[in-house]
Design a protein around this motif. Structure first.
Motif, PDB file in Angstrom:
ATOM      1  N   ALA A 117      -5.637   2.615  -2.094  1.00  0.00           N
ATOM      2  CA  ALA A 117      -4.851   3.849  -2.129  1.00  0.00           C
ATOM      3  C   ALA A 117      -5.581   4.927  -2.932  1.00  0.00           C
ATOM      4  O   ALA A 117      -5.625   6.089  -2.529  1.00  0.00           O
ATOM      5  CB  ALA A 117      -3.472   3.581  -2.714  1.00  0.00           C
ATOM      6  N   PHE A 118      -6.176   4.541  -4.048  1.00  0.00           N
ATOM      7  CA  PHE A 118      -6.926   5.521  -4.838  1.00  0.00           C
ATOM      8  C   PHE A 118      -8.100   6.076  -4.042  1.00  0.00           C
ATOM      9  O   PHE A 118      -8.326   7.279  -3.982  1.00  0.00           O
ATOM     10  CB  PHE A 118      -7.450   4.887  -6.137  1.00  0.00           C
ATOM     11  CG  PHE A 118      -6.510   5.092  -7.283  1.00  0.00           C
ATOM     12  CD1 PHE A 118      -5.535   4.163  -7.561  1.00  0.00           C
ATOM     13  CD2 PHE A 118      -6.583   6.223  -8.067  1.00  0.00           C
ATOM     14  CE1 PHE A 118      -4.643   4.351  -8.602  1.00  0.00           C
ATOM     15  CE2 PHE A 118      -5.697   6.427  -9.113  1.00  0.00           C
ATOM     16  CZ  PHE A 118      -4.725   5.486  -9.384  1.00  0.00           C
ATOM     17  N   THR A 152      -0.722  13.707   0.809  1.00  0.00           N
ATOM     18  CA  THR A 152      -0.459  12.273   0.675  1.00  0.00           C
ATOM     19  C   THR A 152       0.098  11.691   1.979  1.00  0.00           C
ATOM     20  O   THR A 152      -0.331  10.628   2.434  1.00  0.00           O
ATOM     21  CB  THR A 152       0.545  12.029  -0.476  1.00  0.00           C
ATOM     22  OG1 THR A 152       0.068  12.705  -1.638  1.00  0.00           O
ATOM     23  CG2 THR A 152       0.711  10.558  -0.778  1.00  0.00           C
ATOM     24  N   VAL A 153       1.019  12.427   2.584  1.00  0.00           N
ATOM     25  CA  VAL A 153       1.615  11.928   3.829  1.00  0.00           C
ATOM     26  C   VAL A 153       0.577  11.903   4.950  1.00  0.00           C
ATOM     27  O   VAL A 153       0.460  10.909   5.685  1.00  0.00           O
ATOM     28  CB  VAL A 153       2.827  12.805   4.240  1.00  0.00           C
ATOM     29  CG1 VAL A 153       3.296  12.462   5.648  1.00  0.00           C
ATOM     30  CG2 VAL A 153       3.969  12.632   3.244  1.00  0.00           C
ATOM     31  N   TYR A 200       0.831  -1.209   0.000  1.00  0.00           N
ATOM     32  CA  TYR A 200       0.000   0.000   0.000  1.00  0.00           C
ATOM     33  C   TYR A 200       0.869   1.265   0.000  1.00  0.00           C
ATOM     34  O   TYR A 200       0.665   2.179  -0.799  1.00  0.00           O
ATOM     35  CB  TYR A 200      -0.905  -0.041   1.235  1.00  0.00           C
ATOM     36  CG  TYR A 200      -1.714   1.217   1.455  1.00  0.00           C
ATOM     37  CD1 TYR A 200      -2.901   1.423   0.768  1.00  0.00           C
ATOM     38  CD2 TYR A 200      -1.285   2.193   2.353  1.00  0.00           C
ATOM     39  CE1 TYR A 200      -3.637   2.575   0.964  1.00  0.00           C
ATOM     40  CE2 TYR A 200      -2.023   3.353   2.549  1.00  0.00           C
ATOM     41  CZ  TYR A 200      -3.190   3.535   1.859  1.00  0.00           C
ATOM     42  OH  TYR A 200      -3.918   4.695   2.057  1.00  0.00           O
ATOM     43  N   LEU A 201       1.852   1.281   0.878  1.00  0.00           N
ATOM     44  CA  LEU A 201       2.698   2.481   0.971  1.00  0.00           C
ATOM     45  C   LEU A 201       3.521   2.682  -0.302  1.00  0.00           C
ATOM     46  O   LEU A 201       3.675   3.788  -0.802  1.00  0.00           O
ATOM     47  CB  LEU A 201       3.626   2.382   2.191  1.00  0.00           C
ATOM     48  CG  LEU A 201       2.902   2.575   3.530  1.00  0.00           C
ATOM     49  CD1 LEU A 201       3.860   2.382   4.692  1.00  0.00           C
ATOM     50  CD2 LEU A 201       2.249   3.964   3.602  1.00  0.00           C
ATOM     51  N   LEU A 202       4.015   1.561  -0.802  1.00  0.00           N
ATOM     52  CA  LEU A 202       4.803   1.620  -2.033  1.00  0.00           C
ATOM     53  C   LEU A 202       3.970   2.229  -3.174  1.00  0.00           C
ATOM     54  O   LEU A 202       4.405   3.155  -3.862  1.00  0.00           O
ATOM     55  CB  LEU A 202       5.206   0.190  -2.394  1.00  0.00           C
ATOM     56  CG  LEU A 202       6.550  -0.032  -3.048  1.00  0.00           C
ATOM     57  CD1 LEU A 202       7.653   0.420  -2.107  1.00  0.00           C
ATOM     58  CD2 LEU A 202       6.740  -1.521  -3.356  1.00  0.00           C
ATOM     59  N   LEU A 203       2.774   1.700  -3.349  1.00  0.00           N
ATOM     60  CA  LEU A 203       1.928   2.189  -4.441  1.00  0.00           C
ATOM     61  C   LEU A 203       1.493   3.636  -4.211  1.00  0.00           C
ATOM     62  O   LEU A 203       1.400   4.419  -5.153  1.00  0.00           O
ATOM     63  CB  LEU A 203       0.689   1.293  -4.598  1.00  0.00           C
ATOM     64  CG  LEU A 203       0.962  -0.089  -5.181  1.00  0.00           C
ATOM     65  CD1 LEU A 203      -0.304  -0.937  -5.171  1.00  0.00           C
ATOM     66  CD2 LEU A 203       1.481   0.022  -6.612  1.00  0.00           C
ATOM     67  N   THR A 204       1.246   3.974  -2.953  1.00  0.00           N
ATOM     68  CA  THR A 204       0.819   5.346  -2.658  1.00  0.00           C
ATOM     69  C   THR A 204       1.865   6.339  -3.140  1.00  0.00           C
ATOM     70  O   THR A 204       1.554   7.317  -3.823  1.00  0.00           O
ATOM     71  CB  THR A 204       0.589   5.522  -1.143  1.00  0.00           C
ATOM     72  OG1 THR A 204      -0.492   4.696  -0.767  1.00  0.00           O
ATOM     73  CG2 THR A 204       0.255   6.971  -0.794  1.00  0.00           C
ATOM     74  N   CYS A 210       0.573   6.600  -6.937  1.00  0.00           N
ATOM     75  CA  CYS A 210      -0.538   7.536  -6.702  1.00  0.00           C
ATOM     76  C   CYS A 210      -0.090   8.982  -6.591  1.00  0.00           C
ATOM     77  O   CYS A 210      -0.800   9.879  -7.054  1.00  0.00           O
ATOM     78  CB  CYS A 210      -1.299   7.137  -5.442  1.00  0.00           C
ATOM     79  SG  CYS A 210      -2.073   5.539  -5.610  1.00  0.00           S
ATOM     80  N   PHE A 211       1.062   9.217  -5.987  1.00  0.00           N
ATOM     81  CA  PHE A 211       1.473  10.614  -5.814  1.00  0.00           C
ATOM     82  C   PHE A 211       1.567  11.379  -7.152  1.00  0.00           C
ATOM     83  O   PHE A 211       1.056  12.501  -7.259  1.00  0.00           O
ATOM     84  CB  PHE A 211       2.768  10.711  -4.996  1.00  0.00           C
ATOM     85  CG  PHE A 211       3.261  12.110  -4.861  1.00  0.00           C
ATOM     86  CD1 PHE A 211       2.514  13.072  -4.188  1.00  0.00           C
ATOM     87  CD2 PHE A 211       4.468  12.499  -5.430  1.00  0.00           C
ATOM     88  CE1 PHE A 211       2.955  14.386  -4.083  1.00  0.00           C
ATOM     89  CE2 PHE A 211       4.912  13.812  -5.331  1.00  0.00           C
ATOM     90  CZ  PHE A 211       4.150  14.756  -4.654  1.00  0.00           C
TER      91      PHE A 211
END
Ligand code: PHE
Length: 471
Positions: free
Chosen positions: A220-221, A252-253, A47-51, A55-56
Motif C-alpha cells: 500500500a505504501f 487514494t481511490v 490491503y484495502l483496510l490498511l490503505t 495510509c490515507f
C-alpha cells in the motif's frame, strides 16, 4: 507561494500528477504478484483496510507538509522544525527515491522492451514458456531499454512541472483505464475465469497471517508513492486555495481502483491460461504479467487475428510503460528537487546528474536476472534466502524503508509538528473542515498510525531478513 518553483495549473492538475505518480508498476505489476503470493481475496481485504485506515492519513500528512512549506522533503523538515535531526527523515526519503528508481526503471525497461518486441512481431515468441527468463537475462536488452526509459524520464523532469509531468498524465491515465476495462471483460469470457474470480474476491480469512499484513502494508505504501516524500514534493506545488482532502482522497481511490482492476485482469487470466492452477499452486513472481499478458493476447489472436492482437498487445504494453513513466518521473523529481533547492543547482543539470547516477546503480539490477553471477546471487540473508541485487534493493527500500518513512512521518505529525498545525493546513481551501467528522477521524487516527506502522515494520524486518515470525 514561491512562483519560481512552479505550481500545478489547477487542482485537477495536481490530482492527475499525483495519481500518475501513484499508479504505476506497483499497481499493474506488483499488486497481482502480492495478491497471488498472499492468498488472494484475504490479501485484497487487508490491503484495502490498511490503505484507507492507515495510509490515507499519511497521504494527507505528506501533502499538508509539502504545501505548508513549498519545499522538497529535506527542506520541508528544516523549515518546520529548524536545527533538529528531523530533516534526516527527508534525507531517507531522497535516498529511497534514488534506490527505488534504480530497480523500478529496470522493470519499466522490461515493459517498454515488451512493447518494442511485440511491435516487431514477437508476440507469439513472448507467449512461449521460458521466454521471459531469456529476455531478462539478456544484458544488452536491459541496458538499451532501461537506458531509453531513463532518458525519457530525465527529459520530462527537465521540462518542469506544468509542461512536463502534468501534460503526460492528463492524456494517458484515462486511456489506460479504458484498456484495462476492455481486457477484463474479454478475460471474463474465457473458460475457468470464474475460479480465478473466486480466488480473488471471496476471502478465506484464515489466510490473514502476520506476513500477509506486512506485505499488504508495504504494498500500500509503495502503490500510493508514500513514505519517501514524493507527495511532500508534489504537495509543495499545490495552491493554498485548493482543497487537499478531496484531492488526496481521489488519488487514494484511483490508485486502489487501478490495482484492483489489474488484479481482476491478471488473476483470472492465470487460472484460464494455466488451467491446473489452484489457490496453493498459483504462480507469483516478478514475471507474472510478462508471462501471462502475452498469453492473453495470443488467445485473443484466435478470435481477432495475429496482427490485430499484436497491435492491441503493443498498445497495452505502451500504456503500462506510460503509467510507469509518470511514476519514474516522480521518483526522479524527489532527489532532483532536493538538489535544486538545497544545493542550488539548476533543474536541468540536477535532473541529468541524479538520473545519471541512478542509471549506474541500476546496472546492478539489470544484471541480476542471470546476466551476472555476482548480481544474480548478490546476498544471503541470515534467514538463509539467497537474493539477487534487484530483489535485495526492493526488500530494503520498498518493503522496509517506505513503512519506516511512513512511521516517522506520522510520528512527526502526531507528536512533533502537532496535529493542530496539520489540521490548520488541511483546513486551508476547505471550509468547515475544523470540527467535521473527517477532522476528528484524521486527528485521532494519526496518533494510532505510528504505533500500527511500527508494529508491522518490526515484524516485516524480522520475517524478511531473519525468518522470525513474532505473532
Ligand atoms: N507508486 C508507484 C507505483 O505504484 C511507485 C512509486 C513509489 C512512485 C514511491 C513514487 C514513489 O508504481
Amino acid at each position: 507561494m514561491n512562483q519560481a518553483r512552479g505550481e500545478w495549473s489547477s487542482k485537477f492538475g495536481f490530482i492527475l500528477a499525483a495519481a500518475g505518480s501513484a499508479i504505476g508498476l506497483g499497481n499493474i505489476w506488483g499488486f497481482p504478484i502480492q495478491t497471488a503470493k498472499n492468498g488472494g481475496a484475504a490479501f485484497v481485504f487487508v490491503y484495502l483496510l490498511l490503505t484507507f485506515i492507515v495510509c490515507f492519513p499519511v497521504v494527507m500528512t505528506e501533502i499538508a507538509i509539502g504545501r505548508r512549506t513549498s519545499k522538497n522533503p529535506v527542506g520541508a523538515f528544516k523549515e518546520l522544525v529548524p536545527k533538529t535531526q528531523w530533516s534526516l527523515v527527508g534525507k531517507l526519503g531522497v535516498l529511497c527515491g534514488f534506490m527505488i528508481l534504480s530497480f523500478y526503471i529496470v522493470i519499466a525497461g522490461w515493459v517498454f522492451g515488451y512493447f518494442v518486441e511485440v511491435t516487431g512481431g514477437g508476440l507469439q515468441r513472448l507467449a512461449t514458456d521460458g521466454e521471459f527468463g531469456i529476455f531478462v537475462g539478456n544484458p544488452y536488452k536491459n541496458l538499451l531499454y532501461t537506458g531509453l526509459f531513463m532518458l525519457a524520464t530525465i527529459g520530462i523532469v527537465v521540462g518542469g512541472i506544468k509542461n512536463g509531468i502534468e501534460r503526460w498524465a492528463r492524456l494517458l491515465m484515462p486511456t489506460l483505464l479504458l484498456m484495462l476495462g476492455a481486457l477484463i471483460i474479454y478475460v471474463m469470457t474465457l473458460e475457468n475465469a470464474g475460479k480465478g474470480l473466486a480466488f480473488y474476491l471471496i476471502p478465506d480469512f484464515s489466510k490473514i497471517t502476520v506476513p500477509v499484513v506486512n506485505s499488504a502494508l508495504s504494498q500500500a505504501f509503495f502503490s500510493l508513492s508514500l513514505g519517501m516524500g514524493a507527495l511532500i514534493t508534489y504537495g509543495s506545488y499545490v495552491s493554498k486555495k485548493d482543497d487537499i482532502i478531496s484531492s488526496g482522497f481521489i488519488v487514494t481511490v484511483l490508485d486502489s481502483s487501478i490495482a484492483l482492476l489489474a488484479g481482476l485482469l491478471i488473476i483470472p487470466a492465470i487460472f484460464t491460461l494455466a488451467p491446473n492452477t489452484t489457490a496453493d499452486t498459483i504462480q507469483a513472481g516478478p514475471g507474472l504479467i510478462f508471462v501471462f499478458l502475452p498469453k492473453v493476447f495470443m488467445n485473443l489472436a484466435s478470435d481477432v487475428g495475429y496482427f490485430f492482437a499484436s497491435f492491441l498487445a503493443a498498445f497495452f504494453f505502451l500504456l503500462i510503460s506510460f503509467a510507469a513513466l509518470t511514476s519514474t518521473i516522480s521518483l526522479l523529481e524527489v532527489p532532483t528537487s532536493y538538489v535544486v533547492d538545497e544545493k542550488k543547482i539548476v533543474r536541468k543539470r540536477a535532473a541529468i546528474l541524479t538520473g545519471g547516477v541512478i542509471f549506474i546503480i541500476a546496472i546492478g539490477s539489470m544484471l541480476a536476472n542471470g546476466a551476472s553471477d555476482f548480481f544474480t546471487h548478490f546476498i544471503t540473508y541470515p534467514s538463509g534466502s539467497d537474493k539477487d541485487f534487484l530483489s535485495f534493493v526492493g526488500d530494503v527500500f520498498f518493503e522496509m524503508c517506505l513503512p519506516l518513512g511512513g512511521f516517522l512521518l506520522s510520528a512527526f505529525a502526531a507528536f512533533r509538528w502537532k496535529t493542530q498545525n496539520l489540521r490548520e493546513e488541511i483546513a486551508q481551501g476547505r471550509e468547515n473542515y475544523i470540527g467535521s467528522i473527517l477532522d476528528k477521524w484524521i486527528s485521532f487516527i494519526i496518533y494510532l498510525c505510528p504505533f500500527i506502522i511500527f508494529f508491522i515494520f518490526i515484524n516485516t524486518v524480522l520475517a524478511k531478513f531473519f525468518d522470525i515470525v513474532l505473532f
